[in-house]
Design an enzyme around this catalytic site. Structure first.
Site, short mmCIF file in Angstrom:
data_model
loop_
_atom_site.label_atom_id
_atom_site.label_comp_id
_atom_site.label_asym_id
_atom_site.label_seq_id
_atom_site.Cartn_x
_atom_site.Cartn_y
_atom_site.Cartn_z
N ASN A 2 0.82 -1.18 0.00
CA ASN A 2 0.00 0.00 0.00
C ASN A 2 0.87 1.24 0.00
OD1 ASN A 2 -1.97 -1.83 0.25
ND2 ASN A 2 -2.58 -1.29 2.33
N HIS A 134 -10.09 5.74 -1.50
CA HIS A 134 -10.12 4.82 -0.36
C HIS A 134 -9.00 5.19 0.60
CE1 HIS A 134 -9.38 0.60 1.43
NE2 HIS A 134 -10.35 1.19 2.11
N CYS A 158 -4.37 -1.62 -4.80
CA CYS A 158 -4.18 -1.74 -3.35
C CYS A 158 -5.28 -2.57 -2.70
CB CYS A 158 -4.10 -0.35 -2.72
SG CYS A 158 -2.55 0.50 -3.14
N HIS A 159 -6.53 -2.22 -2.98
CA HIS A 159 -7.64 -2.97 -2.38
C HIS A 159 -8.77 -3.22 -3.37
CE1 HIS A 159 -5.69 -0.30 0.68
NE2 HIS A 159 -5.54 -1.45 1.28
N GLY A 160 -8.51 -3.00 -4.63
CA GLY A 160 -9.47 -3.41 -5.64
C GLY A 160 -10.55 -2.42 -6.01
#
Ligand code: FES
Length: 194
Positions: A2, A134, A158-160
């Site tokens: 991240n 995000h 990073c988180h989609g």
């Protein structure tokens, strides 16, 4: 891995950016006043971009994109194809996760339509802050071969989080659309950011 907002400038300057150092320049007066101030306040800010820059976007052909640095933020500049524009305009704003056009520095809550995200007569140009809403990663989608997600826009690895070609969030944990920086066209293919 991240990246935080603090990491972005360093990351993008190394990897993700085409920083148009020769194509971006300060508005008259702005540079003279700003640079001494920045240098005095924070020597590390010598790499910061100026508060107002002009960018010649004429080399960016339909289907291409560049990223420029403005106020320490990556700014996505993308020349949408007619097909991409057509699909983006066909989206019912009411169906969007975030139906509001996020105009940086504005409290106006305009619908997240192509008309409000782009400029009149310039619907092919997406100009957006390239920071995932995000947790601040830089979404992929600017470079050839990048994953762009199912809507052909941007994909944050990073988180989609998924964004469409106008930077509107279409999936994943991101809560808001990409911010649209203050800008205007100063020529047929020249923009002033800030
Ligand atoms: S930072 Fe989490 S999805 Fe982009």
């Amino acid at each position: 891995m991240n990246a935080t907002v603090e990491d972005i400038e360093g990351d993008v300057s190394r990897r993700d950016f085409i920083y148009l150092a020769t194509g971006a320049f300060a508005a008259v007066g702005g540079a003279v006043a700003l640079w001494p101030f920045i240098d005095q306040m924070n020597p590390d800010a010598s790499t910061m971009s100026l508060s107002t820059i002009e960018v010649d976007i004429s080399p960016v052909l339909a289907g291409q994109a560049i990223t420029v640095l403005w106020r320490g933020m990556p700014i996505f500049v993308r020349n949408l194809t007619p097909e991409e524009i057509g699909k983006a305009k066909a989206v019912d704003v009411a169906d969007l996760k975030d139906p509001v056009a996020r105009l940086l520095g504005s409290t106006a809550e305009l619908p997240a339509s192509a008309a409000n995200i782009t400029k009149p007569g310039k619907e092919n140009w997406l100009i957006a802050v390239g920071i995932c809403t995000h947790l601040g990663c830089v979404p992929k989608g600017q470079s050839p071969g990048d994953p762009r997600g199912p809507y052909g826009g941007y994909f944050c690895v990073c988180h989609g989080s998924i964004y469409d070609t106008l930077g509107r969030v279409r999936g994943g944990p991101a809560p808001r659309n990409l911010d649209i920086p203050p800008y205007e066209f100063t020529g047929e293919a020249k923009i002033k950011l800030g």
